[in-house]
Design an enzyme around this catalytic site. Structure first.
Site, PDB file in Angstrom:
ATOM      1  N   HIS A  20      56.367  -0.911  86.143  1.00 40.67           N
ATOM      2  CA  HIS A  20      57.216  -0.375  87.204  1.00 40.67           C
ATOM      3  C   HIS A  20      56.386   0.475  88.150  1.00 40.67           C
ATOM      4  O   HIS A  20      55.282   0.930  87.806  1.00 40.67           O
ATOM      5  CB  HIS A  20      58.371   0.448  86.622  1.00 40.67           C
ATOM      6  CG  HIS A  20      57.949   1.768  86.022  1.00 40.67           C
ATOM      7  ND1 HIS A  20      57.852   2.923  86.769  1.00 40.67           N
ATOM      8  CD2 HIS A  20      57.599   2.106  84.758  1.00 40.67           C
ATOM      9  CE1 HIS A  20      57.454   3.917  85.990  1.00 40.67           C
ATOM     10  NE2 HIS A  20      57.294   3.449  84.759  1.00 40.67           N
ATOM     11  N   CYS A  21      56.906   0.682  89.367  1.00 41.24           N
ATOM     12  CA  CYS A  21      56.313   1.615  90.325  1.00 41.24           C
ATOM     13  C   CYS A  21      57.338   2.719  90.573  1.00 41.24           C
ATOM     14  O   CYS A  21      58.145   3.021  89.702  1.00 41.24           O
ATOM     15  CB  CYS A  21      55.896   0.904  91.604  1.00 41.24           C
ATOM     16  SG  CYS A  21      57.243   0.088  92.489  1.00 41.24           S
ATOM     17  N   MET A  22      57.364   3.316  91.747  1.00 41.76           N
ATOM     18  CA  MET A  22      58.244   4.455  91.990  1.00 41.76           C
ATOM     19  C   MET A  22      59.716   4.068  92.040  1.00 41.76           C
ATOM     20  O   MET A  22      60.583   4.852  91.672  1.00 41.76           O
ATOM     21  CB  MET A  22      57.853   5.158  93.297  1.00 41.76           C
ATOM     22  CG  MET A  22      56.557   5.925  93.193  1.00 41.76           C
ATOM     23  SD  MET A  22      56.210   6.866  94.692  1.00 41.76           S
ATOM     24  CE  MET A  22      57.516   8.095  94.646  1.00 41.76           C
TER      25      MET A  22
END
Length: 485
Positions: free
Chosen positions: A26-28
């Site tokens: 995942h990212c932000m």
């Protein structure tokens, strides 16, 4: 069962179950799933899940759920898989309960689909953008934290200088915040070296060594290393992170070749040593001078564009940025911002580009006012608006404005006008990256925060419910009773 677990299970039900997932990260704001068979995923059904703000199908299936939630949902999926997040999910584990024949058939289908996908997406530009994203996305939380620390430190310093704050206590507090902030910015090359090595398939610790070598630690001022091309002393960090990424890519090539030819019994020692020595020499004597030349001309080009174009340049840059975010091209600007800060102390591009997120907020506010009877839409806006004010615009893009179409255009126009105002005044720079939105007021250098604020107010005026362009758009929405978000 928590809502994050519920959301994770609903996502799994639409993408073919855990057996169809090879990797989860995942990212932000996005849960990123690498699927074994893309055809199994029901994208339209996935988009309709409550809590899913948008879906992007690229090299991975990217499901936008918003900051805060994203890490919990990704962890729930990883826990179900039985492996750590970021690790490959073995087919035997993912497909537990299937017969041997089914497992073999699943493996065959996955291999075929992966090969088709590679052929479709294996272009130099896509691979380059993907690599840049993978290198810098993991650093985003550190950028945000360090950026806010830099802003608070700057404000305290200004109050101390003006006499509104006094005493050693405030000076010590400011120093402590500055020390924490400098942790990432002083050693950015090492962080980038480690992430670049992971991306290019080299040993992460060796990538950190190469990144650290560009800092020229231990070089004495009275006995410098000479730039072979200009005869001038090399400067610590010359070439910035652009040079580090290039150097670590070369390291990966050398290390992979040596792994093939060096006997296993001495591979650890010989490969590590010679990979670092060869790459280190190339970095210091070739890559740093070359990357330094590129970085200097990049700075000149940015300053020239904004000085010649002024308001027009700001208008264009502000207006196109949301489109670049939508296409996933925005990560390319991260190393440019960092390089501008390294050379001048500020990035004059970020305040202009930040108007794009501000345009989203203005459009969302207008939609909330005009379409207050549409509870599903207003609930999405209420969830996405707080993080939009703080500069994280993807939930608003994919959950609100882009599905409606015209509000997205309105947001781009509002961002263009805000960027035009900042470009008109010129030389409005941010001392750090990571924090955008309203909190970027803390980061604007030289007391020019009021220009940035004027840009924010300009986009609000252009996106407001009372503006003629927005009123025409909302008339169309009202004719549909705002029931088709």
């Amino acid at each position: 069962m928590g809502k994050e677990q519920d959301l994770a299970l609903e996502i799994l039900n639409t993408v073919g179950g855990i057996q169809n997932i090879e990797l989860v990260t995942h990212c932000m704001t996005r849960v990123r799933l690498t699927l074994r068979d893309e055809d199994v995923a029901d994208i339209e059904r996935l988009k309709k899940i409550p809590g899913v703000l948008g879906v992007i199908v690229e090299s991975t299936l990217q499901i936008i759920v918003g900051p805060g939630v994203v890490g919990k949902v990704a962890k729930e999926i990883a826990d179900i898989s039985g492996v750590e997040m970021g690790e490959i999910i073995p087919l035997d584990t993912a497909a537990s309960g299937q017969s041997t024949n089914n497992k073999a058939e699943a493996a065959r289908i996955a291999a075929e689909n992966k090969e088709k996908y590679k052929q479709r997406n294996n272009t130099p530009i896509k691979n380059f953008l993907k690599s840049i994203a993978h290198i810098f996305i993991p650093l985003a939380p550190a950028f945000v934290a360090a950026g806010l620390l830099a802003g608070i430190t700057s404000v305290i310093g200004n109050f101390i200088t003006s006499g509104h704050l006094s005493g050693e206590g405030w000076q010590q507090f400011s120093l402590i915040l500055s020390v924490m902030k400098n942790g990432i910015f002083s050693y950015m090359a090492i962080f980038v070296g480690i992430n670049s090595a992971r991306e290019f398939g080299a040993t992460p610790s060796l990538g950190g060594v190469i990144g650290g070598a560009t800092l020229l630690t231990g070089m004495k001022p009275d006995f410098p290393i000479i730039n072979l091309f200009t005869g001038d002393p090399l400067i610590a960090g010359q070439g910035g992170i652009i040079g580090v990424v290039l150097a670590v890519w070369i390291l990966s090539v050398i290390e992979k070749k040596m792994h093939k030819i060096v006997p296993n019994s001495i591979d650890l020692i010989v490969t590590s040593f010679f990979s670092v020595v060869i790459t280190g020499l190339l970095t210091i004597f070739l890559i740093m001078p070359f990357a330094g030349f590129v970085a200097s001309n990049l700075l000149y080009a940015v300053n020239w564009i904004l000085s010649v174009g002024g308001a027009l340049s700001g208008f264009i840059l502000g207006g196109i940025w949301l489109v670049m975010v939508m296409l996933g091209l925005h990560h390319i600007m991260t190393p440019i911002h960092i390089e501008l800060i390294n050379q001048t102390g500020v990035t004059i591009l970020l305040p202009i580009l930040a108007m794009a997120g501000a345009g989203q907020v203005g459009a969302a506010l207008a939609l909330w006012i005009r379409c207050y009877k549409n509870k599903p839409l207003t609930n999405i806006i209420k969830g996405a608006l707080p993080v939009g004010v703080l500069g994280i615009g993807e939930p608003l893009i994919y959950g609100v404005t882009l599905p409606l179409g015209k509000p997205f255009v309105t947001a781009c126009i509002g961002a263009a006008f805000g960027g035009g105002v900042i470009g008109y005044f010129g030389n409005v720079g941010a001392i750090a990256i990571g924090a955008t939105g309203i909190e970027m007021l803390l980061l604007i250098a030289d007391g020019k925060w009021w220009i940035y604020l004027m840009g924010l107010l300009t986009f609000l005026a252009s996106c407001s419910p009372g503006s003629s362009g927005y009123r025409r758009k909302q008339d169309n929405l009202r004719r549909r009773n705002c029931t088709n978000p």
